[in-house]
Design a protein around this motif. Structure first.
Motif, short mmCIF file in Angstrom:
data_model
loop_
_atom_site.label_atom_id
_atom_site.label_comp_id
_atom_site.label_asym_id
_atom_site.label_seq_id
_atom_site.Cartn_x
_atom_site.Cartn_y
_atom_site.Cartn_z
N PRO A 180 0.83 -1.20 -0.11
CA PRO A 180 0.03 -0.08 -0.07
C PRO A 180 0.93 1.33 -0.07
N THR A 181 2.05 1.31 0.71
CA THR A 181 2.84 2.51 0.55
C THR A 181 3.17 2.72 -0.55
N ILE A 182 3.45 1.98 -1.65
CA ILE A 182 3.88 2.34 -2.93
C ILE A 182 2.66 2.49 -3.83
N VAL A 183 1.58 1.44 -3.93
CA VAL A 183 0.50 1.66 -4.87
C VAL A 183 -0.49 2.83 -4.45
N ILE A 184 -0.59 3.12 -3.21
CA ILE A 184 -1.36 4.62 -2.97
C ILE A 184 -0.50 5.54 -2.93
N GLY A 185 0.65 5.56 -2.39
CA GLY A 185 1.70 6.69 -2.32
C GLY A 185 1.97 7.11 -3.68
N ASN A 186 2.32 6.43 -4.63
CA ASN A 186 2.46 6.80 -6.21
C ASN A 186 1.51 7.66 -6.81
N GLN A 187 0.26 7.42 -6.28
CA GLN A 187 -0.77 7.86 -6.93
C GLN A 187 -0.85 9.53 -6.38
N ALA A 188 -0.67 9.58 -5.11
CA ALA A 188 -0.54 11.01 -4.52
C ALA A 188 0.70 11.78 -5.07
N ILE A 189 1.77 11.15 -5.19
CA ILE A 189 3.14 11.83 -5.82
C ILE A 189 2.67 12.35 -7.16
N GLU A 190 1.90 11.49 -7.94
CA GLU A 190 1.65 11.87 -9.33
C GLU A 190 0.55 13.01 -9.41
N ASP A 191 -0.05 13.27 -8.53
CA ASP A 191 -1.25 13.92 -8.38
C ASP A 191 -0.51 15.44 -8.22
N VAL A 192 0.25 15.52 -7.14
CA VAL A 192 1.02 16.56 -6.79
C VAL A 192 1.88 17.20 -8.09
N PHE A 193 2.68 16.25 -8.53
CA PHE A 193 3.47 16.38 -9.46
C PHE A 193 2.66 17.03 -10.95
N ALA A 194 1.56 16.48 -10.97
CA ALA A 194 0.73 17.01 -12.18
C ALA A 194 0.50 18.57 -11.98
N GLN A 195 0.36 18.98 -10.78
CA GLN A 195 0.23 20.32 -10.75
C GLN A 195 1.17 21.16 -10.80
N HIS A 196 2.61 20.62 -10.89
CA HIS A 196 3.86 21.55 -10.71
C HIS A 196 4.56 20.83 -12.01
N PRO A 197 4.34 21.09 -13.22
CA PRO A 197 5.06 20.77 -14.57
C PRO A 197 6.42 20.95 -14.34
N GLU A 198 6.81 21.95 -13.60
CA GLU A 198 8.38 22.18 -13.61
C GLU A 198 9.16 21.08 -13.03
N ILE A 199 8.54 20.18 -12.36
CA ILE A 199 9.11 18.91 -11.55
C ILE A 199 9.38 17.94 -12.71
N GLN A 200 10.63 17.51 -12.91
CA GLN A 200 11.04 16.39 -13.93
C GLN A 200 11.67 15.42 -13.25
N VAL A 201 10.91 14.25 -13.31
CA VAL A 201 11.32 13.16 -12.70
C VAL A 201 12.29 12.46 -13.80
N VAL A 202 13.52 12.50 -13.36
CA VAL A 202 14.55 11.92 -14.28
C VAL A 202 14.76 10.48 -14.02
N ALA A 203 14.38 10.01 -12.90
CA ALA A 203 14.72 8.27 -12.59
C ALA A 203 13.63 8.05 -11.60
N LYS A 204 12.94 6.74 -11.96
CA LYS A 204 12.17 6.08 -10.71
C LYS A 204 12.51 4.70 -10.96
N GLN A 205 13.06 4.25 -9.57
CA GLN A 205 13.57 2.81 -9.52
C GLN A 205 13.34 2.16 -8.15
N SER A 206 12.82 1.04 -8.40
CA SER A 206 12.50 0.26 -6.95
C SER A 206 13.84 -0.61 -6.49
#
Length: 341
Positions: A180-206
């Protein structure tokens, strides 16, 4: 002489009580207290963590054992040691034993989906702590993972977004995908970053919650992105590896590190103090232990039909930074064991 006179007086008083039929008074009962203590005695509580041996589960168990000892019931623990199949076996074993309350801490959202209703069908009340199956039990005690992800993402935006004067380049070192930490948390992170297009996620790894993997992954990310502004972690146990890689690269002053966890001093406050973590969101294990104990007491007293009245006790999150760090910001296991839980 005075002592002998006092002893004779006490013997005489006791003899008089026998002759007259008088008895010592019962403990005071306010209408609920007697029942409260009586209903707890002899009850059985079972706990299947994802693993013992680290601060979260050891802290909760300390609180559970303290209360059980004080109120006269038992807490039995079976440790699957991070193995989902072993966890399923442990839960099935407890269902056969039929405890009054079964506490679950599932690593995988799907693994216990059939076991939760199976246990409730057998009359067992279910509490899930900090991680839970998609299927609800009687109570959930723990973090709101959407709120956690949202707050962590906001912290990264503040540090690296358009009003920070930084370049907005961030990385996410995530954990096991089924939690749940990842499944639910990822959705929240994406929702925040969608409001801030200046944020560029250059890497995402597990890194699978493994600090050694986190260190290796982070080292590679930093080499590929020498101008990185920030890294968003998911749990202090893993993030110590991420922080080690940042330190080895000599980039502590450049890379803003956001972590989270249960607020144990060694994992949280020490790493904030030494600069490994810039922002740390604590879900405060002692507070969770108290909520967990409260859920157990409610279920033992009311004994609702399993699944008939589910409730949640979401943990208030606490932000720890160097600016607000103080002696009460974190806890130690020794303190929790001694406190009574």
């Amino acid at each position: 002489m005075k002592g002998m006179k006092l002893m004779k007086a006490l013997v005489a008083t006791a003899a008089l009580a026998v002759v007259t039929g008088t008895a010592l008074s019962e403990p005071y009962d306010d209408g609920q207290s007697k029942t409260y203590y009586e209903v707890m005695k002899g009850k059985k509580v079972a706990f299947v963590p994802l693993s013992m041996g680290f601060d979260l589960t050891e802290g909760w168990n300390a609180g559970l054992q303290n209360q059980a000892k004080a109120l006269g019931y038992t807490v039995d623990v079976r440790d699957p040691n991070w193995n989902v199949e072993a966890g399923v076996q442990a839960v099935n074993g407890f269902i056969a034993d039929k405890p009054d309350v079964l506490i679950l801490h599932p690593l995988d959202q799907q693994a216990y989906n059939r076991l939760v209703p199976k246990a409730m069908k057998e009359g067992i009340n279910i509490v899930q702590v900090n991680l839970k199956s998609v299927t609800n039990g009687d109570a959930y005690v723990g973090a709101d993972w959407y709120e956690m992800g949202y707050k962590q993402a906001e912290a990264i935006v503040t540090a690296c977004g358009k009003d920070s004067g930084k370049n907005g380049k961030v990385a996410i070192v995530t954990g096991q995908a089924a939690t749940p930490t990842i499944v639910i948390g990822n959705q929240a992170i994406e929702d925040v970053f969608a409001q801030h297009p200046e944020i560029q996620v250059v890497a995402k790894q597990s890194a699978d919650f493994d600090p050694a993997k986190a260190q290796a992954i982070t080292s590679t990310i930093l080499k590929q992105n020498p101008d990185l502004c920030g890294i968003l972690g998911v749990w202090d146990g893993q993030d110590t590896g991420t922080a080690a890689a940042i330190r080895e690269a000599g980039m502590l002053d450049q890379v803003y590190m956001v972590s989270s966890g249960g607020g144990n001093k060694a994992a949280a406050c020490d790493n904030v103090e030494n600069g490994s973590f810039d922002a740390y969101f604590s879900y405060d294990v002692p507070g969770q232990a108290r909520d967990l104990n409260a859920a157990v007491k409610i279920l033992l007293q009311t004994k609702p039909e399993p699944g008939s009245a589910p409730f949640a006790l979401y943990t208030p999150l606490k932000l720890i930074t160097k600016d607000n760090l103080n002696p009460s910001s974190c806890w130690t296991l020794d303190q929790l064991k001694q406190s009574g839980g």
